[in-house]
Design a protein around this motif. Sequence first.
Motif, short mmCIF file in Angstrom:
data_model
loop_
_atom_site.label_atom_id
_atom_site.label_comp_id
_atom_site.label_asym_id
_atom_site.label_seq_id
_atom_site.Cartn_x
_atom_site.Cartn_y
_atom_site.Cartn_z
N ASN A 75 -1.22 6.68 -5.58
CA ASN A 75 -2.29 5.70 -5.45
C ASN A 75 -1.93 4.65 -4.40
OD1 ASN A 75 -3.93 6.85 -7.40
ND2 ASN A 75 -3.26 5.49 -9.03
N ALA A 76 -0.69 4.18 -4.41
CA ALA A 76 -0.26 3.14 -3.47
C ALA A 76 -0.35 3.63 -2.03
CB ALA A 76 1.16 2.68 -3.80
N VAL A 77 0.06 4.86 -1.79
CA VAL A 77 -0.03 5.42 -0.44
C VAL A 77 -1.50 5.51 -0.01
CG1 VAL A 77 0.37 7.51 0.96
CG2 VAL A 77 2.17 6.64 -0.54
N LYS A 78 -2.35 5.97 -0.91
CA LYS A 78 -3.78 6.09 -0.61
C LYS A 78 -4.38 4.71 -0.29
CE LYS A 78 -8.19 7.29 -2.74
NZ LYS A 78 -8.86 7.75 -3.96
N LEU A 79 -4.07 3.71 -1.12
CA LEU A 79 -4.62 2.38 -0.90
C LEU A 79 -4.02 1.72 0.33
CD1 LEU A 79 -4.81 0.98 -4.55
CD2 LEU A 79 -6.62 2.06 -3.19
N GLY A 80 -2.73 1.93 0.56
CA GLY A 80 -2.09 1.39 1.76
C GLY A 80 -2.74 1.92 3.03
N ALA A 81 -3.13 3.19 3.01
CA ALA A 81 -3.78 3.80 4.16
C ALA A 81 -5.18 3.23 4.41
CB ALA A 81 -3.86 5.31 3.98
N LEU A 82 -5.79 2.61 3.39
CA LEU A 82 -7.12 2.00 3.56
C LEU A 82 -7.06 0.67 4.31
CD1 LEU A 82 -8.72 2.53 0.02
CD2 LEU A 82 -9.25 3.79 2.13
N LEU A 83 -5.89 0.05 4.30
CA LEU A 83 -5.77 -1.27 4.93
C LEU A 83 -5.81 -1.15 6.44
CD1 LEU A 83 -3.03 -2.98 2.74
CD2 LEU A 83 -5.50 -3.02 2.46
N GLU A 84 -6.38 -2.15 7.06
CA GLU A 84 -6.51 -2.15 8.51
C GLU A 84 -5.41 -2.97 9.17
OE1 GLU A 84 -10.51 -3.41 9.29
OE2 GLU A 84 -11.37 -1.70 8.23
N GLU A 85 -4.34 -3.20 8.45
CA GLU A 85 -3.22 -3.97 8.97
C GLU A 85 -1.94 -3.18 8.74
OE1 GLU A 85 -2.38 -7.30 5.86
OE2 GLU A 85 -4.54 -6.93 5.89
N PRO A 86 -0.89 -3.52 9.46
CA PRO A 86 0.37 -2.77 9.30
C PRO A 86 0.91 -2.85 7.87
CG PRO A 86 0.47 -4.23 11.22
CD PRO A 86 -0.79 -4.56 10.48
N ILE A 87 1.55 -1.76 7.45
CA ILE A 87 2.12 -1.65 6.11
C ILE A 87 3.62 -1.41 6.25
CG2 ILE A 87 2.24 -0.13 4.08
CD1 ILE A 87 -0.23 -1.76 4.03
N ASN A 88 4.39 -2.06 5.40
CA ASN A 88 5.82 -1.75 5.28
C ASN A 88 5.89 -0.60 4.27
OD1 ASN A 88 8.50 -1.57 4.44
ND2 ASN A 88 8.85 -3.77 4.66
N TRP A 89 5.89 0.63 4.79
CA TRP A 89 5.82 1.80 3.92
C TRP A 89 7.04 1.94 3.02
CZ3 TRP A 89 1.36 3.88 3.00
CH2 TRP A 89 0.34 3.78 3.95
N ASP A 90 8.22 1.58 3.53
CA ASP A 90 9.42 1.65 2.68
C ASP A 90 9.27 0.73 1.47
OD1 ASP A 90 10.64 3.46 4.41
OD2 ASP A 90 11.84 1.93 5.43
N LEU A 91 8.82 -0.49 1.72
CA LEU A 91 8.62 -1.45 0.63
C LEU A 91 7.56 -0.94 -0.34
CD1 LEU A 91 9.15 -4.19 -0.72
CD2 LEU A 91 7.43 -5.17 0.83
N LEU A 92 6.44 -0.49 0.18
CA LEU A 92 5.34 -0.02 -0.67
C LEU A 92 5.77 1.16 -1.53
CD1 LEU A 92 2.16 -0.30 -1.16
CD2 LEU A 92 2.02 1.71 0.31
#
Length: 175
Positions: free
Chosen positions: A41-58
């Motif tokens: 779910n977190a990966v899916k929601l992170g991909a919806l954001l229009e700003e950079p994501i710290n994927w390791d943290l998420l």
Amino acid sequence: MWDSKLVNDAIFFATKCHEGQVMKNPVNMPYSAHFFGATMNAVKLGALLEEPINWDLLICTAILHDTLEDTIATYEDIKGIFGQEIADAVSALTKNESLPFEEQMIDCIKRIKQQPKEVAIVKISDRLFNIRDRVPSWDKEKQEQYKQESKLICDELGQGFKKVQEVMEEQIAKY
């Protein structure tokens, strides 16, 4: 996109920490299914954001989100392996059980708001996984309380993430 070794280490750590634990719903499902579902779910929601994501943290925070609350793992254990940022994130997601029950989620939300946006996404993702359907053993009052708490999480942590908030609101309506 993310550090595969770090993510694998989080998977192995969380799986070991939660060994022998099972989910409430579906009954007797290994607990690892919960943190994997919340992470997806977190990966899916992170991909919806229009700003950079710290994927390791998420991703690592999503995998580890219940280790302090539900296992013998400590903040120092997580900090030593994954660093302070991830340890602080997991700590923010951990309810302070020394507080009265009705204050625990409000306190948790307050601490999450002091963290990077990825931590709020993890909390929303965790709740999305948990409200995918009702826990059969809960009475109507407990289910309604959980729904209201889900709305609080959505309202407080979904602000500024329009698409994420919409996903959460839609799932709450189905609950």
